[in-house]
Write a protein that holds these residues in place. Structure first.
Motif: not given
Length: 260
Positions: A186, A209-212
């Motif tokens: 993040e 963000k969806p891959l963090r």
């Protein structure tokens, strides 16, 4: 992320070892153990990190000095859109510049100091990696060293000196792998410093963000770490060719019978 950093460093070391000339099992293990250990080193900028506590007041003092230098450099170089931070953790030691510089310093030190310096750096890397991954690494690394000494006889010191040609690469790759791992979290990682991006000198590189993921949570513990455990086993010298052969024999039993 201590154990994940070390494990990804171990995998990177095993994958890269043949490319740098570390062809034998003992050389590959020494290279990978060094890479695994130094994949923890960038967190030396945090007083509570494994690297900062490893050698007590010695590494503690180095951690303190690194935080001071990193904080000073951050205040000196931050761009107009960089956040108001102390600039200590995840700054100077989490950059490609730091990884390359430490790798170059390692190469120079090993060439100047000979096998004593080489042995010291490898041992430090092994201790760092063992502290994160567990005691199993000590017999693996120790067995590799014993095998190495036995196979080369009285030429052990000379063989160690030969490692100076690629030990700096192991150190640099370990630090870089750490930065890549942090870049998936993040908070991201400013590993392209001092390249200015969007008004920030310390721009945190990170995926959408969806891959963090958040460190220490389900994604790391149930997906990332297990995947690299499997990769570590497959990358060990001689394992992947044997597995490929076994799978090929299982899928094509007729070919095996024809060969007989």
């Amino acid at each position: 992320m201590g154990r994940t950093h070390a494990l990804t460093g171990w995998c990177a070391g095993l994958a890269l070892a043949p490319a740098v000339g570390a062809d034998t099992v003992h050389q590959a293990v020494a290279f990978a153990a060094t890479t695994a250990g130094f994949a923890l080193l960038p967190d030396l900028d945090h007083p509570g990190a494994r690297a900062s506590k490893l050698l007590g007041p010695v590494t503690g003092a180095i951690s303190w000095l690194l935080r001071k230098v990193s904080g000073f450099l951050y205040q000196l170089t931050k761009g107009p859109r960089d956040e108001k931070r102390t600039g200590t953790h995840r700054h100077l030691s989490h950059t490609v510049l730091f990884a390359a510089g430490l790798g170059a310093l390692t190469t120079a030190a090993t060439k100047a100091g000979g096998w004593y310096v080489v042995a010291g750096i490898v041992l430090f890397g092994v201790l760092l990696a063992e502290d994160a991954l567990g005691d199993w690494l000590l017999p693996v690394a120790g067995g590799a060293v014993i095998w190495w000494v036995y196979s080369v006889g009285g030429q052990g010191a000379g063989q160690l000196e030969e490692l100076s040609g690629w030990l700096g690469i192991a150190v640099a790759v370990g630090c870089f792998v750490h930065c890549l791992g942090d870049a998936l979290t993040e908070s991201g990682c400013p590993f392209l410093f001092p390249v200015p991006i969007a008004g920030e000198t310390w721009y945190e590189i990170r995926p959408p963000k969806p891959l963090r993921f958040t460190t220490g949570k389900k994604v790391e513990n149930l997906l990332i770490f297990p995947v690299f455990v499997v990769a570590a086993a497959l990358l060990f010298p001689g394992v992947w060719p044997a597995v490929s052969q076994a799978v090929g024999d299982f899928l094509n039993p007729g070919a095996v019978q024809a060969g007989q």
